[in-house]
Design an enzyme around this catalytic site. Sequence first.
Site, PDB file in Angstrom:
ATOM      1  N   TRP A 306      17.085 -25.923 -14.364  1.00  0.00           N
ATOM      2  CA  TRP A 306      16.125 -24.812 -14.452  1.00  0.00           C
ATOM      3  C   TRP A 306      15.687 -24.383 -13.054  1.00  0.00           C
ATOM      4  O   TRP A 306      15.525 -23.187 -12.782  1.00  0.00           O
ATOM      5  CB  TRP A 306      14.892 -25.245 -15.255  1.00  0.00           C
ATOM      6  CG  TRP A 306      13.832 -24.174 -15.311  1.00  0.00           C
ATOM      7  CD1 TRP A 306      13.759 -23.124 -16.182  1.00  0.00           C
ATOM      8  CD2 TRP A 306      12.707 -24.025 -14.426  1.00  0.00           C
ATOM      9  NE1 TRP A 306      12.671 -22.351 -15.905  1.00  0.00           N
ATOM     10  CE2 TRP A 306      12.001 -22.871 -14.830  1.00  0.00           C
ATOM     11  CE3 TRP A 306      12.238 -24.763 -13.349  1.00  0.00           C
ATOM     12  CZ2 TRP A 306      10.848 -22.444 -14.200  1.00  0.00           C
ATOM     13  CZ3 TRP A 306      11.087 -24.328 -12.705  1.00  0.00           C
ATOM     14  CH2 TRP A 306      10.408 -23.190 -13.130  1.00  0.00           C
ATOM     15  N   HIS A 307      15.526 -25.351 -12.156  1.00  0.00           N
ATOM     16  CA  HIS A 307      15.055 -24.992 -10.826  1.00  0.00           C
ATOM     17  C   HIS A 307      16.088 -24.188 -10.046  1.00  0.00           C
ATOM     18  O   HIS A 307      15.718 -23.375  -9.190  1.00  0.00           O
ATOM     19  CB  HIS A 307      14.688 -26.261 -10.037  1.00  0.00           C
ATOM     20  CG  HIS A 307      13.321 -26.775 -10.366  1.00  0.00           C
ATOM     21  ND1 HIS A 307      13.091 -27.660 -11.399  1.00  0.00           N
ATOM     22  CD2 HIS A 307      12.105 -26.533  -9.812  1.00  0.00           C
ATOM     23  CE1 HIS A 307      11.798 -27.939 -11.450  1.00  0.00           C
ATOM     24  NE2 HIS A 307      11.173 -27.271 -10.516  1.00  0.00           N
ATOM     25  N   GLY A 308      17.355 -24.412 -10.298  1.00  0.00           N
ATOM     26  CA  GLY A 308      18.333 -23.641  -9.550  1.00  0.00           C
ATOM     27  C   GLY A 308      19.739 -23.834 -10.086  1.00  0.00           C
ATOM     28  O   GLY A 308      20.096 -24.911 -10.555  1.00  0.00           O
ATOM     29  N   PHE A 451      13.272 -19.071  -8.380  1.00  0.00           N
ATOM     30  CA  PHE A 451      13.620 -19.772  -9.611  1.00  0.00           C
ATOM     31  C   PHE A 451      13.340 -18.912 -10.828  1.00  0.00           C
ATOM     32  O   PHE A 451      13.504 -19.326 -11.926  1.00  0.00           O
ATOM     33  CB  PHE A 451      12.850 -21.095  -9.708  1.00  0.00           C
ATOM     34  CG  PHE A 451      13.067 -21.982  -8.504  1.00  0.00           C
ATOM     35  CD1 PHE A 451      14.274 -21.963  -7.839  1.00  0.00           C
ATOM     36  CD2 PHE A 451      12.066 -22.792  -8.048  1.00  0.00           C
ATOM     37  CE1 PHE A 451      14.482 -22.761  -6.719  1.00  0.00           C
ATOM     38  CE2 PHE A 451      12.263 -23.609  -6.931  1.00  0.00           C
ATOM     39  CZ  PHE A 451      13.462 -23.583  -6.270  1.00  0.00           C
TER      40      PHE A 451
END
Length: 451
Positions: A306-308, A451
């Site tokens: 999810w962060h990247g 993000f």
Amino acid sequence: MLFQLPSFFVFLAAFAAGLALCPRRLVLAYVFLASLVFYAWWYPPYTALILGYVLAAWIGGRLVRAHSRLLPAVVVTVLLPLLLFKYTDFVMTTLEEVTGAGLPHLHWGLPLGVSFVTFSVISLLVDTAKHPKRPFPGFGIVAVYVTFFPHLIAGPILRLHKMVPRLSNIRIDRAAFTANAGLFAIGMMKKVLIADPVGLWVDGAIADPGQLGAIDSWFVMLGFAIQIYCDFSAYSDMAIGLAGMFGVTFPENFHKPYAATSMTEVWQRWHMTLSFWLRDYVYKYLREPLGRVLAILGTMAVSGLWHGAAWTFVVWGLIHGTIMMLENLTGHADRARQTRGLVRAGFILATFGIWTVTATFFRAPTLDVAWSVISGGFGARGAGALPAEAALLTGLILVTLALHPLDTVDRIRRAAARVPAALALPVIAVLVAGCAMIAAGRPQAFFYFDF
């Protein structure tokens, strides 16, 4: 539109003036339209995507409330823009590296805030399907829930049933104004006076990791640990403070994460609204098929992704998940939380060290760069030398860590509220104006905007 730039304060003054004059029955429509203007300032065409999310939340919520079996299909539909914009090129690049075949890429820019908006809409859908007897709010509340400008770009991630009564009463809250203005000012100082200068140095140093010896590698790792905290907690402070000025209470997002005694506890204090979202909408659904321990690993892998959309983030999530699995199996997190004195201080120091080293994967553009910085920190290229900015960096790192126990939303708001408004507000105005002038000379986006 960045919170720390003068252009935002022009928008904020116009928004507040309009809100003061707006008839009560039109407030939600006014806030919705103002929030769309705030979003469109960055790139107007993507405003259509935000409108699509509003419609998906409104129509999808009513659908799953009446027919809960439709929930998986509606959630997948909501996830499609995120998958398309954020992960398509990542998958294509990975397939290219595995197969050697040339594959098409979209090269689409990631819409601002799309990850946060997606998670807010999914929580609305899941909670509505689970609790169909709860009244479903009107379109105005849903639209403002998705788009309210203080949280639109980088959270905190909200829950609809908690926000309905708060969003129904948006106004200029004179009683809480000074306390929330103080919180906003503290966030702005963390961003402009600490995160930005440290981040600029880290950006330059990590661009040539092969030149980093042990000393400068540790400055990179420690510097980034301070930068990411002072950047994202600053955004959260500013978002919570802004919402509070208009009578809306947002949930706390950071609570002294660098005072945690284990990685499990870090994630109960860091980006708390994301952690609780992952617990409620990922971990609980993985726990039955995978078991408790593997569900932790799976949840943290999702957190990393999810962060990247890069393998560095996946590795970062898996490392954290593995450590948290071991803490769960051994009972370390519970035991460490109950310790006192020097033992507790040792656990805090060890946890901060693990966080600092593993955060290199979060910051580095590739796995090779991350490994180069980490191995450099453990002597792979000798001791190295003190950077020219060592005094400034050391000072900012020490100030941040020394003030960390005091850096909570409630404590800051209580302290600001004790000062008479006639004295506090001019001081806050000077601090904010000074930071805005500095920020205007070197505008730096918030790290989590990507993000």
